[in-house]
Design an enzyme around this catalytic site. Structure first.
Site, PDB file in Angstrom:
ATOM      1  N   LYS A   1      -1.163  -9.483   2.768  1.00 50.07           N
ATOM      2  CA  LYS A   1      -0.443  -9.023   3.963  1.00 50.07           C
ATOM      3  C   LYS A   1      -1.368  -8.128   4.774  1.00 50.07           C
ATOM      4  O   LYS A   1      -2.068  -7.287   4.211  1.00 50.07           O
ATOM      5  CB  LYS A   1       0.826  -8.264   3.580  1.00 50.07           C
ATOM      6  CG  LYS A   1       1.562  -7.696   4.797  1.00 50.07           C
ATOM      7  CD  LYS A   1       2.937  -7.171   4.448  1.00 50.07           C
ATOM      8  CE  LYS A   1       2.973  -5.799   3.865  1.00 50.07           C
ATOM      9  NZ  LYS A   1       2.341  -4.731   4.694  1.00 50.07           N
TER      10      LYS A   1
ATOM     11  N   ASP B   1      -0.996  -6.301  -0.530  1.00 49.66           N
ATOM     12  CA  ASP B   1      -1.282  -5.662   0.750  1.00 49.66           C
ATOM     13  C   ASP B   1      -2.780  -5.459   0.904  1.00 49.66           C
ATOM     14  O   ASP B   1      -3.463  -5.076  -0.053  1.00 49.66           O
ATOM     15  CB  ASP B   1      -0.610  -4.277   0.768  1.00 49.66           C
ATOM     16  CG  ASP B   1       0.250  -4.077   1.991  1.00 49.66           C
ATOM     17  OD1 ASP B   1       0.149  -4.879   2.950  1.00 49.66           O
ATOM     18  OD2 ASP B   1       1.042  -3.119   1.988  1.00 49.66           O
TER      19      ASP B   1
ATOM     20  N   GLU C   1      -1.528  -5.700   8.488  1.00 49.36           N
ATOM     21  CA  GLU C   1      -0.770  -5.078   9.572  1.00 49.36           C
ATOM     22  C   GLU C   1      -1.460  -5.389  10.905  1.00 49.36           C
ATOM     23  O   GLU C   1      -2.679  -5.413  10.975  1.00 49.36           O
ATOM     24  CB  GLU C   1      -0.701  -3.558   9.365  1.00 49.36           C
ATOM     25  CG  GLU C   1       0.076  -3.169   8.121  1.00 49.36           C
ATOM     26  CD  GLU C   1       0.246  -1.651   7.972  1.00 49.36           C
ATOM     27  OE1 GLU C   1      -0.133  -0.893   8.882  1.00 49.36           O
ATOM     28  OE2 GLU C   1       0.773  -1.236   6.912  1.00 49.36           O
TER      29      GLU C   1
ATOM     30  N   ASP D   1       0.843  -1.204   0.000  1.00 49.30           N
ATOM     31  CA  ASP D   1       0.000   0.000   0.000  1.00 49.30           C
ATOM     32  C   ASP D   1       0.880   1.256   0.000  1.00 49.30           C
ATOM     33  O   ASP D   1       0.374   2.374  -0.097  1.00 49.30           O
ATOM     34  CB  ASP D   1      -1.023  -0.005   1.145  1.00 49.30           C
ATOM     35  CG  ASP D   1      -0.392  -0.097   2.519  1.00 49.30           C
ATOM     36  OD1 ASP D   1       0.849  -0.132   2.617  1.00 49.30           O
ATOM     37  OD2 ASP D   1      -1.146  -0.131   3.516  1.00 49.30           O
ATOM     38  N   SER D   2       2.213   1.050   0.056  1.00 54.47           N
ATOM     39  CA  SER D   2       3.147   2.162  -0.162  1.00 54.47           C
ATOM     40  C   SER D   2       2.954   2.749  -1.566  1.00 54.47           C
ATOM     41  O   SER D   2       3.481   3.815  -1.862  1.00 54.47           O
ATOM     42  CB  SER D   2       4.599   1.687   0.012  1.00 54.47           C
ATOM     43  OG  SER D   2       4.842   0.533  -0.769  1.00 54.47           O
TER      44      SER D   2
ATOM     45  N   GLU E   1       9.096  -4.206  10.522  1.00 55.27           N
ATOM     46  CA  GLU E   1       9.515  -2.904   9.989  1.00 55.27           C
ATOM     47  C   GLU E   1      10.002  -1.998  11.121  1.00 55.27           C
ATOM     48  O   GLU E   1       9.279  -1.758  12.105  1.00 55.27           O
ATOM     49  CB  GLU E   1       8.341  -2.246   9.245  1.00 55.27           C
ATOM     50  CG  GLU E   1       8.716  -0.890   8.664  1.00 55.27           C
ATOM     51  CD  GLU E   1       7.731  -0.363   7.631  1.00 55.27           C
ATOM     52  OE1 GLU E   1       6.760  -1.063   7.284  1.00 55.27           O
ATOM     53  OE2 GLU E   1       7.944   0.780   7.160  1.00 55.27           O
TER      54      GLU E   1
HETATM   55  O1  KIV Z   1       3.531  -1.186   1.681  1.00 53.73           O
HETATM   56  C1  KIV Z   1       4.724  -1.514   1.758  1.00 53.73           C
HETATM   57  O2  KIV Z   1       5.548  -1.187   0.903  1.00 53.73           O
HETATM   58  C2  KIV Z   1       5.150  -2.297   2.899  1.00 53.73           C
HETATM   59  C3  KIV Z   1       6.600  -2.636   3.010  1.00 53.73           C
HETATM   60  C4  KIV Z   1       7.371  -1.466   3.422  1.00 53.73           C
HETATM   61  C5  KIV Z   1       6.841  -3.793   3.883  1.00 53.73           C
HETATM   62  O3  KIV Z   1       4.352  -2.651   3.701  1.00 53.73           O
END
Ligand code: KIV
Length: 267
Positions: A115, A85, A117, A46-47, A184
């Site tokens: 993924k 994500d 969080e 989600d970055s 992280e």
């Molecule tokens: O969204 C992302 O890029 C991440 C990584 C930094 C692990 O969660």
């Protein structure tokens, strides 16, 4: 065509003590290059909110955004395990919503895993997903979706009590069925303790050289934003310079009419 890496392959690397390589990726063009570089696993993070959309945080990213980028990456890369994500509020409101959205990332996005969080708070959902055949990667330490609660992007798990909390979260995720865990921005000593306490791989970003593998944001490791300078980041190239120089050369040649030349033109 290359065979796609599976969760089992990653576990074999982990058991053999071979570090797992992961990068984020959001588009077809880079996905091809990630395949050529033989990276084990890709995160459609989600970055992308920061990197592709220019947002200040990851919070505005939607399930549709992740699906869109995931599809492009899957078309360009046929060898890496693709992890999608789950964006902010796609799994926090209810179990049902979380399950449905995870399913969409696999069915519509083409990902092989998702993924999430969080620790003990999301463990019951991780258990449900795992039980229904959805491989899950956990994410502890600095969890950017909680940036407003954490009060900024800072190292997490410092001190005995915070370290014990993170360790308990990690064990809960493993017990719930997570097959891998991103750590992280945590102190190296804590990352080592977590890694040694689990029998699933840990993937570090700002967690020292003690985890079972590493992940970096692709554009960061390629040096595409020289003003982003977290301590953990190593730039393996300076594409900001390379790209701006190339664009400048193009601009100059167009302006002085030296491009296109005869060799680029049709009779
Ligand atoms: O969204 C992302 O890029 C991440 C990584 C930094 C692990 O969660």
């Amino acid at each position: 065509m290359a065979r796609r890496t599976t969760t089992r392959d990653l576990h074999e690397l982990y058991e053999a003590g071979i570090p797992i390589t992961m990068v984020t990726c959001y588009d077809y063009t880079f996905a091809r290059l990630v395949e050529k570089a033989e990276i084990d696993t890709i995160l459609i993070g989600d970055s992308l909110g920061n990197v592709m959309q220019g947002q200040d945080t990851t919070l505005p990213v939607t399930v549709e955004d992740i699906i869109y980028h995931c599809r492009a990456v899957v078309r360009g890369n046929h060898s890496a395990l693709i992890v999608a994500d789950m964006p902010f509020m796609s799994y926090q409101a209810s179990f049902e919503e979380g399950m449905r959205n995870a399913g969409r990332l696999l069915k519509e996005g083409g990902a092989q895993a998702v993924k999430v969080e969080g620790g003990r708070a999301v463990a019951p959902l991780v258990e449900q997903m795992s039980a229904h055949g959805i491989p899950v990667v956990g994410h502890l330490g600095l969890t950017p979706q909680s940036v407003h609660k954490l009060g900024g992007y800072r190292v997490q798990g410092r001190g005995e009590a915070a370290g014990q909390e993170l360790l308990a979260d990690a064990k809960a995720l493993e017990e719930a069925g997570a097959f891998m865990l991103v750590l992280e921005m945590v102190p190296t000593e804590l990352a080592q303790k977590v890694t040694e306490s689990l029998s699933i791989p840990t993937i570090g970003i700002g967690a020292g050289n003690v985890t079972s593998g590493q992940v970096l944001v692709l554009q960061d490791l390629l040096g595409m934003n020289q003003s982003f300078t977290p301590k953990f980041l190593k730039r393996f190239a300076n594409l900001e310079e390379t790209v701006t120089e190339a664009l400048g050369a193009y601009r100059d040649e167009v302006r002085e009419r030296s491009y296109p030349g005869d060799e680029h033109s049709f009779d």
